[in-house]
Design an enzyme around this catalytic site. Structure first.
Site, PDB file in Angstrom:
ATOM      1  N   LYS A  60       0.841  -1.182   0.000  1.00  0.00           N
ATOM      2  CA  LYS A  60       0.000   0.000   0.000  1.00  0.00           C
ATOM      3  C   LYS A  60       0.885   1.244   0.000  1.00  0.00           C
ATOM      4  O   LYS A  60       2.039   1.172   0.448  1.00  0.00           O
ATOM      5  CB  LYS A  60      -0.978  -0.025   1.186  1.00  0.00           C
ATOM      6  CG  LYS A  60      -0.323   0.079   2.570  1.00  0.00           C
ATOM      7  CD  LYS A  60      -0.237   1.505   3.059  1.00  0.00           C
ATOM      8  CE  LYS A  60       0.376   1.589   4.423  1.00  0.00           C
ATOM      9  NZ  LYS A  60       0.626   2.962   4.853  1.00  0.00           N
ATOM     10  N   HIS A  96      -0.271  -5.181   6.101  1.00  0.00           N
ATOM     11  CA  HIS A  96       0.274  -6.011   7.169  1.00  0.00           C
ATOM     12  C   HIS A  96      -0.437  -5.798   8.501  1.00  0.00           C
ATOM     13  O   HIS A  96      -0.261  -6.572   9.428  1.00  0.00           O
ATOM     14  CB  HIS A  96       1.775  -5.763   7.331  1.00  0.00           C
ATOM     15  CG  HIS A  96       2.130  -4.398   7.835  1.00  0.00           C
ATOM     16  ND1 HIS A  96       2.290  -3.320   6.994  1.00  0.00           N
ATOM     17  CD2 HIS A  96       2.347  -3.931   9.083  1.00  0.00           C
ATOM     18  CE1 HIS A  96       2.601  -2.255   7.708  1.00  0.00           C
ATOM     19  NE2 HIS A  96       2.645  -2.591   8.982  1.00  0.00           N
ATOM     20  N   LYS A 106      -3.422 -12.337  10.443  1.00  0.00           N
ATOM     21  CA  LYS A 106      -4.435 -13.383  10.607  1.00  0.00           C
ATOM     22  C   LYS A 106      -4.999 -13.405  12.022  1.00  0.00           C
ATOM     23  O   LYS A 106      -6.198 -13.568  12.215  1.00  0.00           O
ATOM     24  CB  LYS A 106      -3.825 -14.736  10.243  1.00  0.00           C
ATOM     25  CG  LYS A 106      -4.835 -15.871  10.188  1.00  0.00           C
ATOM     26  CD  LYS A 106      -4.238 -17.114   9.538  1.00  0.00           C
ATOM     27  CE  LYS A 106      -3.987 -16.912   8.065  1.00  0.00           C
ATOM     28  NZ  LYS A 106      -3.549 -18.149   7.386  1.00  0.00           N
ATOM     29  N   GLU A 160       0.321   6.487  17.365  1.00  0.00           N
ATOM     30  CA  GLU A 160       1.705   6.031  17.527  1.00  0.00           C
ATOM     31  C   GLU A 160       2.475   6.987  18.425  1.00  0.00           C
ATOM     32  O   GLU A 160       2.289   8.208  18.342  1.00  0.00           O
ATOM     33  CB  GLU A 160       2.400   5.958  16.170  1.00  0.00           C
ATOM     34  CG  GLU A 160       1.783   4.983  15.194  1.00  0.00           C
ATOM     35  CD  GLU A 160       2.524   4.966  13.870  1.00  0.00           C
ATOM     36  OE1 GLU A 160       3.443   4.139  13.726  1.00  0.00           O
ATOM     37  OE2 GLU A 160       2.197   5.777  12.992  1.00  0.00           O
ATOM     38  N   HIS A 163      -5.621   0.680   6.318  1.00  0.00           N
ATOM     39  CA  HIS A 163      -5.729  -0.164   7.503  1.00  0.00           C
ATOM     40  C   HIS A 163      -7.054   0.009   8.247  1.00  0.00           C
ATOM     41  O   HIS A 163      -7.755  -0.952   8.546  1.00  0.00           O
ATOM     42  CB  HIS A 163      -4.582   0.145   8.473  1.00  0.00           C
ATOM     43  CG  HIS A 163      -3.225   0.099   7.853  1.00  0.00           C
ATOM     44  ND1 HIS A 163      -2.834  -0.899   7.002  1.00  0.00           N
ATOM     45  CD2 HIS A 163      -2.157   0.927   7.973  1.00  0.00           C
ATOM     46  CE1 HIS A 163      -1.580  -0.686   6.624  1.00  0.00           C
ATOM     47  NE2 HIS A 163      -1.153   0.413   7.194  1.00  0.00           N
ATOM     48  N   LYS A 180       0.581  10.555  14.705  1.00  0.00           N
ATOM     49  CA  LYS A 180       1.986  10.345  15.056  1.00  0.00           C
ATOM     50  C   LYS A 180       2.383  11.284  16.188  1.00  0.00           C
ATOM     51  O   LYS A 180       1.752  12.316  16.406  1.00  0.00           O
ATOM     52  CB  LYS A 180       2.885  10.603  13.838  1.00  0.00           C
ATOM     53  CG  LYS A 180       2.894   9.471  12.820  1.00  0.00           C
ATOM     54  CD  LYS A 180       3.984   9.679  11.795  1.00  0.00           C
ATOM     55  CE  LYS A 180       4.091   8.486  10.863  1.00  0.00           C
ATOM     56  NZ  LYS A 180       4.505   7.261  11.573  1.00  0.00           N
TER      57      LYS A 180
END
Length: 506
Positions: free
Chosen positions: A182, A212, A216, A250, A274, A372
């Site tokens: 992405k 990412h 899963k 973050e 995301h 951020k």
């Protein structure tokens, strides 16, 4: 009959079957209609060679190779060959040094078999200097590699697009998979063009658009919670839920990523990909199975119903960090960071309200936020339930809506409830029921690579949803670029602008 023929074309994969070519524009990528899924995936052949383009870049060293190391050490990628390629004139020794360094932590933690597997791949790996956008060199390299091959484009999106444009499907070994990082394009139109380019090379289930964050364990934790508990489903709707928040804050600043981040910002970098997908997994109706077709169809259905509505001064917010303190270090003003162009007005904190216009969620705000240089690392989904309609007289103390929190790293489930407190039995106090969720056994990129190597597209982003994610945020981006929504400021190390409803002070 003529009119009917104008509206339909023959599907060459199924003789005698006619399919519509009008409406549903997201399906119209090829002369024969695009097939986003193939029903039962038939491509689960094991990849023999992993070719990383952009092998000398930061993504490869920091994330891809350590993720691959964990996969190799677990014994789940036997017989794999690793090949790197890039524009930098690296010697074989430089590439070996990078691979050994990235494999070191996994090797130290591995058993004898895992160390042997890592050492074998590291010893046989090779690096090629080439210009992937030139006509010929990439195809020549592919011709000498054992297939099936997974080509991982660890490159800026526009370079990946050019690299694919110079390839022809006849130059790709059978079973080749294309792996794209992405962002998938820079908007709806460019994502559409990228999808057309990819679809001319390989089938959709051979295309892995990597997100990412959709590991899963994360996805299955959400689905298990939602669909394995009878008591949740009757209240998982607009009648009982007041709002849903998905927060990814973050405690890191720019960290030398200005070249990419200053042209992206928080909305494109995190929310567009995301967070919209996390939102979709929280909002989907129960699929028949958690196989690729059923699950990704359910996600696509939610995203097609989603939008950010005007006025954007109400439904969106943006801000940029100024000088502050993160831990023990002083962080400079974002506008003064090396490589930043202050005139771009790039946001480092973004918040949007997404509305899902369907029966289950009409009127429920889904608040997506990412920032951020925040004072507190916060990665969670918060589901706030509506207040009880009536609290019997006689109770005192706290009476606040129940909240369900799903943490993403660490993976924690927390249910906040009001209970009779100790001491005065008529006083309500807030209590939290907490449990750890199943954590991933590998790094996020290890999970991603396992799906790629084994031909499982479950966790990759499908082409139609990649476009829909851009469609959802583009009106907000246009409003921001036009200056309709003010760019606020917050101190690095703070919780963000004080008037934002998602701010949580320690």
């Amino acid at each position: 009959m003529a009119a009917n023929a104008a509206r339909h074309s023959l599907d060459d994969s199924c003789p005698g079957k006619y399919v519509s070519t009008t409406g549903l524009d997201y399906l119209g990528y090829q002369v024969a209609p695009a097939r986003w899924h193939a029903g039962t995936v038939t491509s689960k052949t094991t990849v023999k060679t992993l070719l990383i383009l952009g092998a000398s870049g930061d993504l490869t060293g920091r994330l891809l190779l350590p993720g691959l190391a964990g996969l190799l050490a677990s014994g789940r990628a036997p017989g794999l060959r690793l090949v790197g390629a890039g524009s930098d004139p690296w010697s074989p020794e430089q590439w070996q040094e990078r691979v050994h360094g990235a494999f070191a932590a996994a090797s130290d933690a591995a058993d004898a078999g895992g160390r042997t597997a890592l050492a074998g791949v590291a010893a046989a790996t090779e690096y090629h200097q080439l210009d992937v956008t030139a006509d010929g060199p990439l195809a020549e390299l592919l011709a000498g590699l054992e297939g099936p091959i997974a080509i991982y484009f660890a490159l800026p999106p526009h370079i990946s697009q050019k690299a694919c444009e110079v390839l022809h499907k006849d130059q790709l070994p059978a079973g080749t998979r294309l792996v794209m990082e992405k962002p998938f394009g820079s908007g709806t139109e460019s994502a559409h063009e990228l999808n057309k380019t990819l679809a001319a090379l390989v089938p959709e289930d051979h295309i892995h658009r990597v997100d990412h964050f959709l590991g899963k364990a994360t996805v299955l934790n959400i689905l298990g919670l939602r669909f394995a508990n009878r008591f949740l489903e009757p209240v998982w709707n607009r009648d009982h839920i007041e709002k849903v928040e998905v927060i990814f804050d973050e405690d890191l600043a720019l960290e030398g990523r200005a070249r990419y981040y200053d042209t992206a910002g928080a909305l494109r970098d995190m929310i567009q990909s995301h967070l919209l997908h996390i939102m979709a997994f929280l909002a989907i109706d129960a699929p028949a199975t958690i196989e690729e077709r059923d699950l990704r169809d359910a996600v696509a259905t939610v995203l097609r119903a989603s939008s950010i509505k005007a006025p954007y001064t109400d439904s969106t917010r943006r801000a940029r960090y100024t000088t502050g303190t993160l831990g023990e270090r002083t962080v400079p003003d974002y506008a003064a960071e090396e490589g930043v162009d202050p005139a771009r007005n790039t946001e480092t904190l973004a918040e949007v309200r997404v509305d899902i216009d369907n029966w289950r969620w009409k009127g429920v705000p889904f608040i997506l936020r990412s920032g951020k240089a925040m004072g507190r690392r916060r990665k969670e989904a918060v589901i706030t339930f509506r207040p009880v309609p009536h609290l019997p007289k006689g109770f005192s103390g706290v009476d606040s809506p129940n909240q369900l929190r799903i943490g993403f790293g660490p993976d924690v489930l927390q249910l906040d409830v009001d209970v009779n407190g100790p001491g005065d039995i008529f006083t309500l106090d807030r209590a939290s029921l907490v449990t750890q969720l199943n954590a991933a056994g590998m790094l996020p990129y290890g999970e991603v690579l396992e799906g790629i190597l084994n031909g499982d597209p479950l966790l990759s982003v499908r082409g139609d949803t990649a476009e829909d994610c851009w469609r959802i945020i583009e009106p907000a981006l246009r409003a921001w670029e036009g200056g309709d929504v003010p760019l606020q400021e917050y101190d690095a190390g703070s919780a963000g602008p004080a008037d934002w409803p998602t701010v949580v002070e320690d």
